[in-house]
Design a protein around this motif. Structure first.
Motif, PDB file in Angstrom:
ATOM      1  N   VAL A 184       0.840  -1.195   0.000  1.00  0.00           N
ATOM      2  CA  VAL A 184       0.000   0.000   0.000  1.00  0.00           C
ATOM      3  C   VAL A 184       0.876   1.245   0.000  1.00  0.00           C
ATOM      4  CG1 VAL A 184      -1.873   1.234   1.143  1.00  0.00           C
ATOM      5  CG2 VAL A 184      -1.755  -1.269   1.294  1.00  0.00           C
ATOM      6  N   VAL A 185       0.785   2.030  -1.064  1.00  0.00           N
ATOM      7  CA  VAL A 185       1.561   3.270  -1.175  1.00  0.00           C
ATOM      8  C   VAL A 185       0.778   4.394  -0.499  1.00  0.00           C
ATOM      9  CG1 VAL A 185       2.565   4.966  -2.742  1.00  0.00           C
ATOM     10  CG2 VAL A 185       2.598   2.534  -3.347  1.00  0.00           C
ATOM     11  N   ILE A 186       1.313   4.898   0.595  1.00  0.00           N
ATOM     12  CA  ILE A 186       0.696   6.034   1.295  1.00  0.00           C
ATOM     13  C   ILE A 186       1.343   7.298   0.744  1.00  0.00           C
ATOM     14  CG2 ILE A 186       0.128   7.028   3.534  1.00  0.00           C
ATOM     15  CD1 ILE A 186      -0.928   4.182   3.117  1.00  0.00           C
ATOM     16  N   ASP A 187       0.665   7.948  -0.167  1.00  0.00           N
ATOM     17  CA  ASP A 187       1.242   9.057  -0.920  1.00  0.00           C
ATOM     18  C   ASP A 187       0.669  10.384  -0.429  1.00  0.00           C
ATOM     19  OD1 ASP A 187       2.663  10.477  -2.812  1.00  0.00           O
ATOM     20  OD2 ASP A 187       1.218  10.109  -4.425  1.00  0.00           O
ATOM     21  N   GLY A 188       1.230  10.867   0.683  1.00  0.00           N
ATOM     22  CA  GLY A 188       0.757  12.129   1.234  1.00  0.00           C
ATOM     23  C   GLY A 188       0.952  12.170   2.735  1.00  0.00           C
ATOM     24  N   PRO A 189       0.721  13.329   3.342  1.00  0.00           N
ATOM     25  CA  PRO A 189       0.888  13.458   4.790  1.00  0.00           C
ATOM     26  C   PRO A 189      -0.211  12.697   5.538  1.00  0.00           C
ATOM     27  CG  PRO A 189      -0.088  15.453   3.885  1.00  0.00           C
ATOM     28  CD  PRO A 189       0.293  14.595   2.704  1.00  0.00           C
ATOM     29  N   VAL A 190       0.171  12.105   6.671  1.00  0.00           N
ATOM     30  CA  VAL A 190      -0.762  11.335   7.496  1.00  0.00           C
ATOM     31  C   VAL A 190      -0.904  12.010   8.853  1.00  0.00           C
ATOM     32  CG1 VAL A 190      -1.254   9.089   8.542  1.00  0.00           C
ATOM     33  CG2 VAL A 190      -0.060   9.208   6.336  1.00  0.00           C
ATOM     34  N   ASP A 191      -2.118  12.191   9.310  1.00  0.00           N
ATOM     35  CA  ASP A 191      -2.338  12.790  10.622  1.00  0.00           C
ATOM     36  C   ASP A 191      -1.713  11.915  11.707  1.00  0.00           C
ATOM     37  OD1 ASP A 191      -3.266  14.367  12.703  1.00  0.00           O
ATOM     38  OD2 ASP A 191      -5.224  13.368  12.776  1.00  0.00           O
ATOM     39  N   GLY A 192      -1.060  12.554  12.657  1.00  0.00           N
ATOM     40  CA  GLY A 192      -0.443  11.825  13.759  1.00  0.00           C
ATOM     41  C   GLY A 192       0.527  12.720  14.506  1.00  0.00           C
ATOM     42  N   VAL A 193       1.141  12.158  15.530  1.00  0.00           N
ATOM     43  CA  VAL A 193       2.057  12.925  16.369  1.00  0.00           C
ATOM     44  C   VAL A 193       3.206  13.502  15.551  1.00  0.00           C
ATOM     45  CG1 VAL A 193       3.679  12.782  18.296  1.00  0.00           C
ATOM     46  CG2 VAL A 193       1.472  11.600  18.424  1.00  0.00           C
ATOM     47  N   PHE A 194       3.773  12.696  14.658  1.00  0.00           N
ATOM     48  CA  PHE A 194       4.914  13.155  13.860  1.00  0.00           C
ATOM     49  C   PHE A 194       4.522  14.343  12.982  1.00  0.00           C
ATOM     50  CE2 PHE A 194       7.355  12.830   9.818  1.00  0.00           C
ATOM     51  CZ  PHE A 194       8.599  13.162  10.315  1.00  0.00           C
ATOM     52  N   MET A 195       3.399  14.211  12.267  1.00  0.00           N
ATOM     53  CA  MET A 195       2.994  15.290  11.367  1.00  0.00           C
ATOM     54  C   MET A 195       2.645  16.556  12.149  1.00  0.00           C
ATOM     55  SD  MET A 195       2.760  16.258   8.291  1.00  0.00           S
ATOM     56  CE  MET A 195       3.252  14.641   7.697  1.00  0.00           C
ATOM     57  N   ARG A 196       2.034  16.393  13.319  1.00  0.00           N
ATOM     58  CA  ARG A 196       1.667  17.567  14.124  1.00  0.00           C
ATOM     59  C   ARG A 196       2.901  18.253  14.713  1.00  0.00           C
ATOM     60  NH1 ARG A 196      -3.815  18.126  15.499  1.00  0.00           N
ATOM     61  NH2 ARG A 196      -5.103  16.564  14.465  1.00  0.00           N
ATOM     62  N   SER A 197       4.008  17.522  14.801  1.00  0.00           N
ATOM     63  CA  SER A 197       5.245  18.148  15.268  1.00  0.00           C
ATOM     64  C   SER A 197       5.889  18.993  14.175  1.00  0.00           C
ATOM     65  CB  SER A 197       6.231  17.066  15.746  1.00  0.00           C
ATOM     66  OG  SER A 197       6.762  16.334  14.644  1.00  0.00           O
ATOM     67  N   LEU A 198       5.478  18.754  12.926  1.00  0.00           N
ATOM     68  CA  LEU A 198       6.069  19.465  11.792  1.00  0.00           C
ATOM     69  C   LEU A 198       5.254  20.666  11.344  1.00  0.00           C
ATOM     70  CD1 LEU A 198       7.136  16.450   9.524  1.00  0.00           C
ATOM     71  CD2 LEU A 198       8.556  17.737  11.129  1.00  0.00           C
ATOM     72  N   ARG A 199       3.952  20.616  11.547  1.00  0.00           N
ATOM     73  CA  ARG A 199       3.092  21.692  11.057  1.00  0.00           C
ATOM     74  C   ARG A 199       1.967  21.980  12.034  1.00  0.00           C
ATOM     75  NH1 ARG A 199       1.879  20.186   5.029  1.00  0.00           N
ATOM     76  NH2 ARG A 199       0.607  22.039   5.268  1.00  0.00           N
ATOM     77  N   ASP A 200       1.477  23.214  11.988  1.00  0.00           N
ATOM     78  CA  ASP A 200       0.453  23.641  12.944  1.00  0.00           C
ATOM     79  C   ASP A 200      -0.924  23.802  12.305  1.00  0.00           C
ATOM     80  OD1 ASP A 200       0.849  25.881  11.409  1.00  0.00           O
ATOM     81  OD2 ASP A 200       1.672  27.129  13.010  1.00  0.00           O
ATOM     82  N   ASP A 201      -1.087  23.321  11.058  1.00  0.00           N
ATOM     83  CA  ASP A 201      -2.365  23.474  10.378  1.00  0.00           C
ATOM     84  C   ASP A 201      -3.068  22.136  10.136  1.00  0.00           C
ATOM     85  OD1 ASP A 201      -0.539  22.514   8.543  1.00  0.00           O
ATOM     86  OD2 ASP A 201      -1.247  23.757   6.882  1.00  0.00           O
ATOM     87  N   VAL A 202      -2.706  21.119  10.914  1.00  0.00           N
ATOM     88  CA  VAL A 202      -3.261  19.791  10.675  1.00  0.00           C
ATOM     89  C   VAL A 202      -4.767  19.764  10.879  1.00  0.00           C
ATOM     90  CG1 VAL A 202      -3.272  17.395  11.488  1.00  0.00           C
ATOM     91  CG2 VAL A 202      -1.097  18.587  11.165  1.00  0.00           C
ATOM     92  N   ASP A 203      -5.259  20.459  11.889  1.00  0.00           N
ATOM     93  CA  ASP A 203      -6.708  20.460  12.130  1.00  0.00           C
ATOM     94  C   ASP A 203      -7.459  21.042  10.935  1.00  0.00           C
ATOM     95  OD1 ASP A 203      -6.598  19.243  14.621  1.00  0.00           O
ATOM     96  OD2 ASP A 203      -6.359  21.146  15.688  1.00  0.00           O
TER      97      ASP A 203
END
Length: 245
Positions: A184-203
């Motif tokens: 399964v190719v996950i092609d894009g950002p995934v919500d989670g702790v790691f992504m939320r540490s990188l950006r502040d617009d996840v919500d």
């Protein structure tokens, strides 16, 4: 003696997608065995408690997936103490950014061990228990890097491309023996702790369906497992509708 419930083994059950995969397969009635490094057992036990609070069955195992001896022992333990393994999911990421001049041999080798070699060990041990029964599902979590190497990701891309090749080889060998192998190719950002540490617009991205939601990804993994063998998929790509590809 009553028949023991089928087991789903998730190798790499982190706070995001791995946990969602475990919850999704537990909801399908499988006993879920989840693994991370031994130092992360506290987080694993919290995931087990969450699954059990909703009526599911789960067991935590502290395992280094790069260790051949530990992986052999893991499969033996699960088969003996928990139940027959019907689904195995390899979900270790190792997504790290290193410009090529800063990529040491140690970094390159470690990333390969985590994202490729550990996947080989997982798939090999899964095949050993599934082939004699003539059934089973082995699923590998890929990434954009499985298909293309971006700048700064030489180690990660080579490991993920290697994992994809392992999955293809396994599918061609094991498919005729009744084992469904899919990547399964996950092609894009995934919500989670790691992504939320990188950006502040996840919500905001979640509201716009502009980021992959772990529960939605997990639903596709379940669908792959439930596919009739007259119409198996080997590779599935998942990305938000807004993702450029």
């Amino acid at each position: 003696m009553p028949e023991r419930p089928e087991v789903c083994l998730v190798v790499g059950a982190g706070d995001g997608l791995g946990g969602a995969l475990a919850r999704a397969f537990a909801a399908e009635g499988l006993t879920v065995c989840v693994t991370r490094r031994a130092k992360s057992l506290e987080a694993l036990n919290a995931l087990v408690a969450t699954i059990e609070s909703t009526g599911g069955r789960a067991v935590a195992h502290g395992v280094d997936a790069r260790s051949e001896d530990e992986m052999i022992a893991l499969f033996e333990t699960v088969e003996r103490d928990v139940g027959p393994i019907g689904v195995v999911i390899f979900n270790i990421g190792a997504n790290v950014y290193f410009p090529i001049r800063e990529t040491t041999a140690r970094v390159f080798h470690k990333v390969w061990e985590m994202a490729c070699f550990a996947g080989f060990l997982t798939g090999r041990e899964a095949a050993k228990v599934m082939v004699p029964r003539g059934r089973g599902t082995i699923l590998f979590t890929g990434a954009s890097a499985s298909l293309r190497g971006r700048e700064g990701f030489s180690a990660f891309a080579s490991a993920k491309a290697g994992l994809r090749a392992v999955a293809q080889s396994m599918a061609r060998e094991l498919g005729p023996q009744g084992i469904h192998v899919a990547h399964v190719v996950i092609d894009g950002p995934v919500d989670g702790v790691f992504m939320r540490s990188l950006r502040d617009d996840v919500d905001q991205m979640l509201e716009a369906d502009a980021i992959l939601k772990p529960a939605d990804i997990a639903a596709s993994f379940v669908a792959l497992h439930r596919q009739p063998r007259s119409a198996w998929s080997h590779e599935l790509d998942l990305r938000p509708w807004t993702e450029t590809w």
